[in-house]
Scaffold this active site. Structure first.
Site, PDB file in Angstrom:
ATOM      1  N   ARG A   1       0.841  -1.200   0.000  1.00 42.20           N
ATOM      2  CA  ARG A   1       0.000   0.000   0.000  1.00 42.20           C
ATOM      3  C   ARG A   1       0.875   1.248   0.000  1.00 42.20           C
ATOM      4  O   ARG A   1       0.944   1.977   0.978  1.00 42.20           O
ATOM      5  CB  ARG A   1      -0.927  -0.005   1.211  1.00 42.20           C
ATOM      6  CG  ARG A   1      -1.986  -1.093   1.168  1.00 42.20           C
ATOM      7  CD  ARG A   1      -2.849  -1.047   2.415  1.00 42.20           C
ATOM      8  NE  ARG A   1      -2.080  -1.341   3.622  1.00 42.20           N
ATOM      9  CZ  ARG A   1      -2.578  -1.335   4.850  1.00 42.20           C
ATOM     10  NH1 ARG A   1      -3.843  -1.024   5.052  1.00 42.20           N
ATOM     11  NH2 ARG A   1      -1.811  -1.633   5.885  1.00 42.20           N
TER      12      ARG A   1
ATOM     13  N   ASP B   1       9.150 -22.363   7.832  1.00 41.27           N
ATOM     14  CA  ASP B   1       9.647 -22.286   9.204  1.00 41.27           C
ATOM     15  C   ASP B   1      11.141 -22.008   9.053  1.00 41.27           C
ATOM     16  O   ASP B   1      11.909 -22.909   8.717  1.00 41.27           O
ATOM     17  CB  ASP B   1       9.408 -23.607   9.949  1.00 41.27           C
ATOM     18  CG  ASP B   1       9.876 -23.563  11.391  1.00 41.27           C
ATOM     19  OD1 ASP B   1      10.753 -22.728  11.700  1.00 41.27           O
ATOM     20  OD2 ASP B   1       9.395 -24.359  12.209  1.00 41.27           O
ATOM     21  N   HIS B   2      11.536 -20.761   9.256  1.00 40.46           N
ATOM     22  CA  HIS B   2      12.904 -20.385   8.880  1.00 40.46           C
ATOM     23  C   HIS B   2      13.961 -21.154   9.664  1.00 40.46           C
ATOM     24  O   HIS B   2      15.108 -21.260   9.228  1.00 40.46           O
ATOM     25  CB  HIS B   2      13.105 -18.876   9.025  1.00 40.46           C
ATOM     26  CG  HIS B   2      13.156 -18.379  10.431  1.00 40.46           C
ATOM     27  ND1 HIS B   2      12.031 -17.991  11.127  1.00 40.46           N
ATOM     28  CD2 HIS B   2      14.195 -18.200  11.274  1.00 40.46           C
ATOM     29  CE1 HIS B   2      12.375 -17.586  12.334  1.00 40.46           C
ATOM     30  NE2 HIS B   2      13.669 -17.701  12.458  1.00 40.46           N
TER      31      HIS B   2
ATOM     32  N   LYS C   1      18.150 -23.137   8.644  1.00 46.13           N
ATOM     33  CA  LYS C   1      19.440 -22.868   9.279  1.00 46.13           C
ATOM     34  C   LYS C   1      20.390 -24.041   9.060  1.00 46.13           C
ATOM     35  O   LYS C   1      20.021 -25.200   9.214  1.00 46.13           O
ATOM     36  CB  LYS C   1      19.260 -22.607  10.776  1.00 46.13           C
ATOM     37  CG  LYS C   1      18.537 -21.303  11.088  1.00 46.13           C
ATOM     38  CD  LYS C   1      18.416 -21.100  12.581  1.00 46.13           C
ATOM     39  CE  LYS C   1      17.723 -19.776  12.899  1.00 46.13           C
ATOM     40  NZ  LYS C   1      18.537 -18.613  12.514  1.00 46.13           N
TER      41      LYS C   1
ATOM     42  N   ASP D   1       3.697 -18.918  19.044  1.00 46.51           N
ATOM     43  CA  ASP D   1       4.668 -18.276  18.172  1.00 46.51           C
ATOM     44  C   ASP D   1       5.907 -19.138  17.962  1.00 46.51           C
ATOM     45  O   ASP D   1       6.513 -19.089  16.879  1.00 46.51           O
ATOM     46  CB  ASP D   1       5.072 -16.926  18.769  1.00 46.51           C
ATOM     47  CG  ASP D   1       5.899 -16.088  17.810  1.00 46.51           C
ATOM     48  OD1 ASP D   1       5.572 -16.063  16.608  1.00 46.51           O
ATOM     49  OD2 ASP D   1       6.873 -15.456  18.257  1.00 46.51           O
TER      50      ASP D   1
ATOM     51  N   HIS E   1       8.760 -23.945  15.658  1.00 45.44           N
ATOM     52  CA  HIS E   1      10.204 -24.114  15.776  1.00 45.44           C
ATOM     53  C   HIS E   1      10.593 -25.269  16.699  1.00 45.44           C
ATOM     54  O   HIS E   1      11.373 -26.154  16.327  1.00 45.44           O
ATOM     55  CB  HIS E   1      10.848 -22.827  16.302  1.00 45.44           C
ATOM     56  CG  HIS E   1      10.633 -21.631  15.440  1.00 45.44           C
ATOM     57  ND1 HIS E   1      10.456 -21.699  14.083  1.00 45.44           N
ATOM     58  CD2 HIS E   1      10.583 -20.312  15.744  1.00 45.44           C
ATOM     59  CE1 HIS E   1      10.310 -20.477  13.591  1.00 45.44           C
ATOM     60  NE2 HIS E   1      10.366 -19.617  14.583  1.00 45.44           N
TER      61      HIS E   1
ATOM     62  N   LYS F   1      10.693 -14.347  25.968  1.00 40.00           N
ATOM     63  CA  LYS F   1      11.249 -13.047  25.641  1.00 40.00           C
ATOM     64  C   LYS F   1      11.758 -12.378  26.909  1.00 40.00           C
ATOM     65  O   LYS F   1      11.351 -12.709  28.020  1.00 40.00           O
ATOM     66  CB  LYS F   1      10.188 -12.169  24.967  1.00 40.00           C
ATOM     67  CG  LYS F   1       9.812 -12.652  23.570  1.00 40.00           C
ATOM     68  CD  LYS F   1       8.898 -11.670  22.867  1.00 40.00           C
ATOM     69  CE  LYS F   1       8.604 -12.119  21.448  1.00 40.00           C
ATOM     70  NZ  LYS F   1       9.802 -12.081  20.579  1.00 40.00           N
TER      71      LYS F   1
END
Length: 491
Positions: free
Chosen positions: A45, A181-182, A186, A239, A244, A342
């Site tokens: 946008r 799933d990054h 790896k 998350d 992961h 976190k």
């Protein structure tokens, strides 16, 4: 090397695109893995001209690319860069996108091969996929391919994950849907497979006879970093654990596949996830927390409820830990402890296999008082490598033992730096290679493991347990392991 193709990035103005995806595209080009017939289309946008978008791409590359900026590579890449301003729900925007891709097919020779990367909030997946289908962009012409890429979370629970799969399947063939799933991109995660199955010395002890328990940790030292709109209501378990950490568990616990093809690899992961469960009293085998104010990185930081955009009564978990048991012959009786959070003391992801203690029959108590648990630790990030911890005799003593480490580090063992995860995964999308992407059955099985925990937490009257920023989580997480006679590692 990828063949002629065009990559369309929806949500190209977001952090993921700017910091990861655009630099990864350039790094692939710099390594000679993208063809001259390659197109990059941004969709967002913004009322930008293609030239302005090219400047945005160049700035992102200079700031975040892994490889050096080279004018000759950039000149080739910029030939295929286009920008389409528009809204996901606007039909004319998608007609402009369709015309832009047709132009790239002609001018760049991209051959009708188009990949659509949905770097947008999960709530926008439905609209984007429906629009691609409505305007014929998902249709696969003879001799060409069309693929779609979605980021986690793959749904909010099992029911929504299945609903998402049905909507994706209406527009794309199963082999054309890539769930990123990054972590699976790896090098250190892929090395877990090499470590296990290319070496004979560890496989004999990779079972319940020698391994006492397994700890899988993904700790972050940052807070939500202005992402309240995404994070609140999702939380740490959805998350990170659902994707992961359960993927790391599956790769750690699975049997040897007959090949590393997508079907064989996914088949072995599915067997493990089918046998995995959070059993017993969920109050005893799970823990959740929410960070309060404290110190992190040498500075004073606010608590979660004081972050901008977070409701004062939010019960979103910023720390989650669960005990998972695997009911099969190899792992029966071996608990797997998964934790993420976190505002913890440091950023680290690791898999730690803790071995059963030796009986110490020849040793006096004073000989082994400084001896801990033998452990094999696979460090996913940072300081990527493997540590083997064992007991050794202290010099100049009759027989005193102490823990020592044997280290392997990627940086010290290989001259070439590891590619970023998104480099590998974007290239695999363009090549149509599926092994590093979770299959829908894996996603559903992961939700089947986690849903009972989330439902239990949702039914509690109490808020998540409080923990100070800069600490390793709430007291309930410590008690989770202490009940079984263990303690969390301090990476």
């Amino acid at each position: 090397m990828a063949g002629p193709s065009a990559l369309v990035l929806f949500g190209v103005t977001g952090d993921l695109a700017r910091k990861k995806l655009l630099p990864a595209v350039y790094d692939l080009a710099n390594r000679g893995l993208l063809p001259p017939g390659f197109g990059l289309v941004g969709f967002a946008r913004r009322d930008w001209a293609a030239e302005h978008f090219a400047e945005i791409v160049a700035d992102s590359v200079r700031q975040h690319a892994r490889t050096e900026f080279r004018d000759d590579v950039w000149k080739q890449l910029i030939e295929g860069i286009r920008f389409v301003p528009g809204e996901l729900g606007d039909n004319e925007s998608f007609e402009r996108l369709k015309r832009t891709l047709s132009d790239l097919d002609e001018s760049q020779g991209t051959g009708g091969n188009h990949a659509f990367y949905l770097s947008v909030p999960p709530a926008a997946f439905d609209v984007a996929v429906a629009q691609l289908r409505r305007h014929g962009l998902a249709d696969q012409p003879t001799g060409s391919w069309r693929r779609v890429v979605i980021e986690k979370p793959f749904g909010h629970d099992l029911a929504s994950a299945r609903q998402l799969e049905r909507k994706l399947a209406r527009a794309f063939e199963p082999s054309s849907i890539f769930r990123i799933d990054h972590y699976l991109g790896k090098e250190t995660v892929q090395n877990l497979l090499a470590f296990r199955f290319a070496n004979t010395m560890f496989e004999p002890i990779w079972n319940r006879n020698y391994i006492d328990h397994v700890q899988i940790t993904m700790a972050e030292d940052i807070g939500i970093e202005g992402r309240a709109g995404y994070y609140d209501g999702i939380g740490a378990a959805r998350d990170v654990i659902q994707n992961h950490l359960l993927q790391l568990l599956a790769l750690t616990a699975m049997e040897e596949p007959t090949s590393f093809g997508a079907d064989n690899l996914s088949g072995e992961k599915r067997k493990v996830l089918s046998a995995a469960r959070v059993c017993g009293d969920l109050d005893l085998h799970t823990a959740r927390g929410q960070y309060g104010a404290g110190w992190a990185g040498g500075r004073e930081v606010a608590g979660y409820l004081e972050e901008a955009g977070i409701p004062a009564d939010s019960r979103t978990d910023t720390f989650a830990a669960i005990r998972v048991d695997i009911d099969n012959r190899r792992w029966a009786g071996v608990p797997f402890y998964l934790r993420t959070g976190k505002r913890l003391p440091r950023r680290v992801t690791e898999v730690a296999l803790n071995l059963r203690p030796a009986p110490h029959l020849p040793f006096a108590g004073t000989d082994v008082r400084a001896l801990g648990t033998n452990a094999l630790v696979l460090r996913i990030q940072p300081d990527e490598g493997i540590t083997l911890r064992f007991g050794a005799k202290v010099p100049a003593t009759p027989m005193e033992l102490r823990d020592v480490n044997m280290e392997f580090g990627y940086d010290s063992s290989f001259a070439e730096s590891s590619p970023e995860a998104y480099e590998r995964l974007l290239l695999d999308v363009l090549l149509g290679s599926e092994p590093l992407f979770p299959q829908p059955e894996e996603v559903e099985l992961s939700w089947e493991i986690l849903d009972p925990v989330l439902d239990h937490w949702a039914g509690l009257d109490s808020a998540p347990d409080h923990y100070l920023s800069g600490t390793w989580g709430p007291q309930s997480a410590t008690e989770l392991l202490a009940r079984d006679g263990f303690a969390w590692r301090r990476p």
